[in-house]
Design a protein around this motif. Structure first.
Motif, PDB file in Angstrom:
ATOM      1  N   CYS A   1       0.849  -1.180   0.000  1.00 29.01           N
ATOM      2  CA  CYS A   1       0.000   0.000   0.000  1.00 29.01           C
ATOM      3  C   CYS A   1       0.887   1.233   0.000  1.00 29.01           C
ATOM      4  CB  CYS A   1      -0.957   0.021   1.195  1.00 29.01           C
ATOM      5  SG  CYS A   1      -0.140   0.146   2.805  1.00 29.01           S
ATOM      6  N   ASP A   2       0.314   2.361  -0.392  1.00 31.51           N
ATOM      7  CA  ASP A   2       1.039   3.625  -0.410  1.00 31.51           C
ATOM      8  C   ASP A   2       0.306   4.629   0.462  1.00 31.51           C
ATOM      9  OD1 ASP A   2       3.325   3.530  -2.526  1.00 31.51           O
ATOM     10  OD2 ASP A   2       1.631   2.523  -3.487  1.00 31.51           O
ATOM     11  N   VAL A   3       1.068   5.321   1.334  1.00 33.29           N
ATOM     12  CA  VAL A   3       0.503   6.330   2.223  1.00 33.29           C
ATOM     13  C   VAL A   3       1.436   7.540   2.240  1.00 33.29           C
ATOM     14  CG1 VAL A   3      -0.688   4.647   3.681  1.00 33.29           C
ATOM     15  CG2 VAL A   3       1.656   5.317   4.235  1.00 33.29           C
ATOM     16  N   ASP A   4       0.972   8.632   2.788  1.00 34.74           N
ATOM     17  CA  ASP A   4       1.784   9.822   2.989  1.00 34.74           C
ATOM     18  C   ASP A   4       2.555   9.652   4.293  1.00 34.74           C
ATOM     19  OD1 ASP A   4       2.850  12.326   3.520  1.00 34.74           O
ATOM     20  OD2 ASP A   4       1.079  13.423   2.842  1.00 34.74           O
ATOM     21  N   ALA A   5       3.869   9.451   4.211  1.00 32.96           N
ATOM     22  CA  ALA A   5       4.679   9.166   5.398  1.00 32.96           C
ATOM     23  C   ALA A   5       4.727  10.333   6.367  1.00 32.96           C
ATOM     24  CB  ALA A   5       6.105   8.782   4.976  1.00 32.96           C
TER      25      ALA A   5
ATOM     26  N   ALA B   1       2.656  -2.882  10.430  1.00 33.95           N
ATOM     27  CA  ALA B   1       3.932  -2.605   9.783  1.00 33.95           C
ATOM     28  C   ALA B   1       4.247  -1.119   9.861  1.00 33.95           C
ATOM     29  CB  ALA B   1       3.892  -3.044   8.315  1.00 33.95           C
ATOM     30  N   ALA B   2       5.511  -0.801  10.148  1.00 33.49           N
ATOM     31  CA  ALA B   2       5.965   0.585  10.166  1.00 33.49           C
ATOM     32  C   ALA B   2       6.041   1.125   8.745  1.00 33.49           C
ATOM     33  CB  ALA B   2       7.323   0.683  10.857  1.00 33.49           C
ATOM     34  N   VAL B   3       5.831   2.432   8.598  1.00 34.95           N
ATOM     35  CA  VAL B   3       5.862   3.079   7.281  1.00 34.95           C
ATOM     36  C   VAL B   3       7.245   3.670   7.041  1.00 34.95           C
ATOM     37  CG1 VAL B   3       4.915   4.954   5.885  1.00 34.95           C
ATOM     38  CG2 VAL B   3       3.402   3.584   7.335  1.00 34.95           C
ATOM     39  N   PRO B   4       7.934   3.280   5.947  1.00 36.83           N
ATOM     40  CA  PRO B   4       9.237   3.880   5.640  1.00 36.83           C
ATOM     41  C   PRO B   4       9.066   5.300   5.112  1.00 36.83           C
ATOM     42  CG  PRO B   4       8.596   2.382   3.896  1.00 36.83           C
ATOM     43  CD  PRO B   4       7.541   2.255   4.962  1.00 36.83           C
ATOM     44  N   SER B   5      10.158   6.000   4.944  1.00 37.82           N
ATOM     45  CA  SER B   5      10.111   7.406   4.512  1.00 37.82           C
ATOM     46  C   SER B   5       9.489   7.572   3.136  1.00 37.82           C
ATOM     47  CB  SER B   5      11.524   8.001   4.528  1.00 37.82           C
ATOM     48  OG  SER B   5      12.383   7.270   3.664  1.00 37.82           O
ATOM     49  N   THR B   6       9.571   6.533   2.294  1.00 40.46           N
ATOM     50  CA  THR B   6       8.973   6.607   0.953  1.00 40.46           C
ATOM     51  C   THR B   6       7.454   6.537   0.979  1.00 40.46           C
ATOM     52  OG1 THR B   6       9.089   4.208   0.682  1.00 40.46           O
ATOM     53  CG2 THR B   6      10.997   5.503  -0.059  1.00 40.46           C
ATOM     54  N   GLY B   7       6.881   6.018   2.079  1.00 43.93           N
ATOM     55  CA  GLY B   7       5.442   5.819   2.160  1.00 43.93           C
ATOM     56  C   GLY B   7       4.953   4.570   1.462  1.00 43.93           C
ATOM     57  N   HIS B   8       5.866   3.800   0.867  1.00 43.93           N
ATOM     58  CA  HIS B   8       5.499   2.575   0.146  1.00 43.93           C
ATOM     59  C   HIS B   8       5.808   1.376   1.036  1.00 43.93           C
ATOM     60  CE1 HIS B   8       4.616  -0.073  -3.153  1.00 43.93           C
ATOM     61  NE2 HIS B   8       5.837  -0.583  -3.164  1.00 43.93           N
ATOM     62  N   VAL B   9       4.777   0.681   1.468  1.00 47.86           N
ATOM     63  CA  VAL B   9       4.927  -0.466   2.367  1.00 47.86           C
ATOM     64  C   VAL B   9       4.621  -1.740   1.609  1.00 47.86           C
ATOM     65  CG1 VAL B   9       4.189  -1.552   4.523  1.00 47.86           C
ATOM     66  CG2 VAL B   9       4.222   0.943   4.333  1.00 47.86           C
ATOM     67  N   VAL B  10       5.567  -2.660   1.596  1.00 51.29           N
ATOM     68  CA  VAL B  10       5.363  -3.979   1.000  1.00 51.29           C
ATOM     69  C   VAL B  10       5.616  -5.003   2.094  1.00 51.29           C
ATOM     70  CG1 VAL B  10       6.041  -5.605  -0.792  1.00 51.29           C
ATOM     71  CG2 VAL B  10       6.168  -3.149  -1.238  1.00 51.29           C
TER      72      VAL B  10
ATOM     73  N   ALA C   1       9.078 -12.342   7.909  1.00 47.67           N
ATOM     74  CA  ALA C   1       8.169 -11.235   7.651  1.00 47.67           C
ATOM     75  C   ALA C   1       9.006 -10.038   7.289  1.00 47.67           C
ATOM     76  CB  ALA C   1       7.329 -10.952   8.884  1.00 47.67           C
ATOM     77  N   THR C   2       8.953  -9.612   6.043  1.00 45.50           N
ATOM     78  CA  THR C   2       9.860  -8.568   5.552  1.00 45.50           C
ATOM     79  C   THR C   2       9.075  -7.342   5.158  1.00 45.50           C
ATOM     80  OG1 THR C   2      11.286 -10.312   4.681  1.00 45.50           O
ATOM     81  CG2 THR C   2      11.703  -8.049   3.930  1.00 45.50           C
ATOM     82  N   ILE C   3       9.538  -6.190   5.612  1.00 41.72           N
ATOM     83  CA  ILE C   3       8.992  -4.930   5.136  1.00 41.72           C
ATOM     84  C   ILE C   3       9.998  -4.386   4.130  1.00 41.72           C
ATOM     85  CG2 ILE C   3       8.234  -2.618   5.769  1.00 41.72           C
ATOM     86  CD1 ILE C   3       6.521  -4.878   6.845  1.00 41.72           C
ATOM     87  N   LEU C   4       9.606  -4.237   2.884  1.00 44.73           N
ATOM     88  CA  LEU C   4      10.499  -3.794   1.814  1.00 44.73           C
ATOM     89  C   LEU C   4      10.287  -2.317   1.549  1.00 44.73           C
ATOM     90  CD1 LEU C   4       9.921  -6.776  -0.634  1.00 44.73           C
ATOM     91  CD2 LEU C   4      11.697  -6.550   1.093  1.00 44.73           C
ATOM     92  N   VAL C   5      11.358  -1.605   1.370  1.00 44.49           N
ATOM     93  CA  VAL C   5      11.281  -0.177   1.072  1.00 44.49           C
ATOM     94  C   VAL C   5      11.441   0.025  -0.439  1.00 44.49           C
ATOM     95  CG1 VAL C   5      12.289   2.068   1.503  1.00 44.49           C
ATOM     96  CG2 VAL C   5      12.230   0.365   3.325  1.00 44.49           C
TER      97      VAL C   5
END
Length: 469
Positions: free
Chosen positions: A141-145, A168-177, A465-469
């Motif tokens: 998903c994509d959000v405004d970080a 899941a934590a949101v990275p600075s890009t706002g793109h959470v995989v 369980a991987t959160i990809l940036v």
């Protein structure tokens, strides 16, 4: 926090006897004015003249208030023990007028008044629901970080009345995989996601967006890896969800071990129960902090209701909860400053013995401990535990309990809706629930979770369980 969902009102509502949802003492914490800008989420008016009831939302009892106001303060006086606005002495309950503060259920709030009513406006904290996409190996998903700090993937499991939540934590890009753990390869799942407002408590339901539209996810063969987690104390704890539409959360909440659920299943019927794994750091020289009673997003000194459930000695209750001026034992109690400081940083614990007993008239005026208190404990029954989880002690994503935080919640939690449990009838002023019946209800819940075949908390073998940036 409760889980009432508030929707926009097109007209101003004049309400008598409606739940205010404001918790004493005193005004809420101030918020930046921009939190209360734009279209209000809801607007209600409450009468000032005479004696007015508030649905306290706790044990079915009512409170009452009298009020007055001016340009700077809504000056309410709360009568927590009755609905007639007569003795014992009222509690001051002032709220600032015309100022943006933390209000009902954590929503930004401004209160104003006229000669007859005070008016409460609420604004939404919730970000927009994210868009969700699921492939063969992950969901994204994509959000405004700058506005969102975490997202929660909610997955319906194939076993009836069960689901899991992966935060899941949101990275600075706002793109959470996210490769969501705990799923079977080749099985079809319905997945949805919601976003959490940055900087707000996870336990505040007003800070979570609505759910996205559902996506079908059929994961390929799950990857597994051996992981040796650092030595720590792990707790398996449970909460009975207090509303619909959201899973429950631990920030500024109390939870229990499996046996402690016996004190929470008194309403009977089916209930949604969420299971969490938590790694905790105990305070120096203590196994746990003193338990804090957490209600509506506030964790305070162990209150009267919880002390009576725990069979605290009558002399200790009188020392901590007695108001000499009013001549009765009060619901709110006093703890030492040192105890309170530790309880706001570390996980607290409250042991409970069977049978579970409570005083029916605890919220009446001039309450004193009833005859027969405390009831004898059943030596053959287990000792249950409640735990309190202060937000100040929670670890940020990527941190572990240590110098800067004291407890860390595993991002994966599971929820089941129980089979029918029995109703607890309070037949006398001091009633104890049958131990056999309580343990039978607990066994029903244990069986529901047993069907999921969950690994123990702190297990050394975990699914990747991987959160990809």
């Amino acid at each position: 926090w409760g889980f009432l969902r508030v929707f926009p009102m097109k007209a101003l509502l004049f309400v008598t006897g409606l739940a205010l949802g404001l918790e004493p003492p005193g005004p809420g914490e101030p918020l930046p004015p921009e939190k209360c800008a734009g279209q209000a989420l809801s607007e209600h008016a409450f009468p000032l003249e005479g004696c007015n009831d508030i649905d306290g939302g706790f044990m079915g009892k009512t409170k009452a208030y009298q009020g007055s106001c001016n340009d700077t303060v809504i000056d309410l006086r709360l009568f927590p023990l009755n609905s007639s606005c007569i003795g014992p002495k009222p509690e001051p309950w002032p709220w600032p007028a015309g100022v943006c503060v933390v209000g009902f259920h954590g929503y930004p709030q401004i209160m104003t008044c006229n000669q007859s009513f005070f008016i409460r406006k609420l604004w939404s904290l919730a970000p927009a629901a994210p868009g969700l996409t699921c492939g063969t190996s992950n969901c994204s998903c994509d959000v405004d970080a700058s506005l969102v700090d975490e997202v929660a993937f909610e997955v319906v499991l194939p076993l009836a009345r069960s689901s899991l939540t992966y935060v899941a934590a949101v990275p600075s890009t706002g793109h959470v995989v996210a490769q969501i753990p705990g799923l079977e390869a080749g099985q079809s799942y319905q997945v949805r996601v919601r976003a959490h407002a940055k900087g707000e408590s996870e336990g505040n339901p007003g800070a979570w967006s609505e759910l996205s539209a559902a996506e079908t996810f059929i994961p390929v063969a799950a990857k597994r890896k051996s992981e040796t987690r650092p030595t720590g104390r792990w707790l398996e704890v449970f909460r009975a969800a207090t509303g619909e539409g959201l899973p429950d959360f631990l920030d500024q909440h109390d939870a229990s071990d499996m046996d402690g659920l016996a004190s929470l299943l008194w309403k009977g019927g089916q209930q949604a129960i969420t299971r969490y794994c938590v790694e905790v750091l105990p305070p120096t020289n203590f196994s746990y902090a003193d338990f804090a009673s957490c209600n509506s997003g506030q964790c305070v000194c162990n209150n009267l209701y919880d002390r009576v459930l725990a069979r605290q000695p009558a002399t200790e209750i009188s020392d901590s909860c007695f108001d000499p001026a009013a001549g009765y034992i009060q619901y709110d109690c006093q703890c030492s400053s040192e105890s309170s400081k530790i309880s706001q940083q570390y996980v607290g614990r409250l042991p409970l013995q069977f049978p579970i007993c409570t005083a029916k008239n605890m919220f009446d005026g001039n309450f004193m401990l009833p005859e027969g208190y405390p009831a004898a404990a059943d030596p053959g029954a287990p000792v249950a535990n409640w735990y309190s989880f202060p937000a100040h002690g929670r670890c940020d994503p990527g941190s572990r309990p240590g110098d800067t935080c004291t407890w860390k919640q595993d991002p994966l939690s599971y929820t089941v809706t129980t089979a029918e449990t029995s109703v607890w009838q309070l037949e006398t002023n001091y009633s104890c629930r049958d131990t056999k019946q309580s343990l039978e209800d607990i066994q029903r819940v244990r069986s529901e979770f047993g069907r999921l075949k969950l690994p123990p908390c702190g297990s050394s073998l975990v699914e990747e369980a991987t959160i990809l940036v």
